[in-house]
Design a protein around this motif. Sequence first.
Motif, mmCIF file in Angstrom:
data_model
loop_
_atom_site.group_PDB
_atom_site.id
_atom_site.type_symbol
_atom_site.label_atom_id
_atom_site.label_comp_id
_atom_site.label_asym_id
_atom_site.label_seq_id
_atom_site.Cartn_x
_atom_site.Cartn_y
_atom_site.Cartn_z
ATOM 1 N N UNK A 189 0.368 -1.170 0.215
ATOM 2 C CA UNK A 189 0.240 -0.238 0.071
ATOM 3 C C UNK A 189 0.991 1.512 0.135
ATOM 4 N N UNK A 190 2.210 0.955 -0.117
ATOM 5 C CA UNK A 190 3.287 1.940 -0.759
ATOM 6 C C UNK A 190 2.042 3.506 -1.647
ATOM 7 N N UNK A 191 2.478 4.564 -1.210
ATOM 8 C CA UNK A 191 1.958 5.854 -1.978
ATOM 9 C C UNK A 191 2.946 5.371 -3.429
ATOM 10 N N UNK A 192 1.910 4.765 -4.978
ATOM 11 C CA UNK A 192 2.223 4.968 -6.200
ATOM 12 C C UNK A 192 3.047 6.934 -6.784
ATOM 13 N N UNK A 193 2.881 8.087 -5.565
ATOM 14 C CA UNK A 193 3.573 8.944 -6.327
ATOM 15 C C UNK A 193 4.433 9.136 -5.034
ATOM 16 N N UNK A 194 4.861 10.327 -5.483
ATOM 17 C CA UNK A 194 5.818 11.081 -5.627
ATOM 18 C C UNK A 194 5.471 12.248 -3.925
ATOM 19 N N UNK A 195 5.676 12.865 -2.950
ATOM 20 C CA UNK A 195 4.834 13.719 -1.986
ATOM 21 C C UNK A 195 4.402 14.709 -2.362
#
Length: 283
Positions: A113-119
């Motif tokens: 579930x780690x984000x697939x986007x940069x912050x």
Amino acid sequence: MLAALFNELPNPYLFVGFSLFCGTCIFLWVSQLPKLATSQNLTWKMEMQWVDFGLLMCTCFLAVVLAQVTLGLTLDVLKPDHLEKTLFGTFFFQGSILATIMVLRWKFPKIYRKSLDRPERTHISKLCLAILGYFVKFLPLLWLASFALLYVFQLLDITPQKQMLVNLMLEAVQDRPLVFAGLAFSAIVLAPVTEEILFRGYMYRFLRDRYSVAISSLVSSAVFALIHQSVHAFVPLLLLSLILTFVYERSGKIIAPILFHAFYNAHTVGLILLQPIIPKTNF
């Protein structure tokens, strides 16, 4: 899809003239659109182990196999025609992969579930306009690659075969509008979401943690092209995937390649709709 849509070259004068006219208009318009700013976050790591990545790929594969078995049993009961079989098969194939990823993200949040986007924050409207600009800029390159490949096939006296899905969409557009609408939805919505999350969001990101951007792009793009099972369309699909990876790397947002992929498939569906009225002009 684009490379498999045509199996003959158009009239060169008509094509060049139309391309120059459209290119000039498009350049003037695209130059006014927002640009994607290169992300400054260089620590874009997924931190997934090989065993976890292997589990993701194997689970997706098993889900597709299970979906095909279920589909076979369903078709035995419903007894649809070949167009309806293709529609069901497309939804089962793409849906099983997307559902598997969603379940893994739900059951194993620390791994998947780690984000697939940069912050970094990006306004969605600005991002959509920027991706539309990139699509219009790169579309001539994709067209050029497709027609260059057709020219090589012509020199080698090879008749390229259209992808089966393209042939069925061409058939459905004439007599089965509901089936065509379902296939178009799959191409424009379901396929971009599923394929970009899998190939860009997970495969590319996983490889990028271990290898260079170039190697990660080439490997994930080659797998992307191979999974479409079209020898004649391999090179254009490889190029498309490399562009999608560039857009993802540039933006740091998974929605960016999804939108680009959706624009590309939508333009191909539009060409299929125009096929009956496009004049047949050859060399």
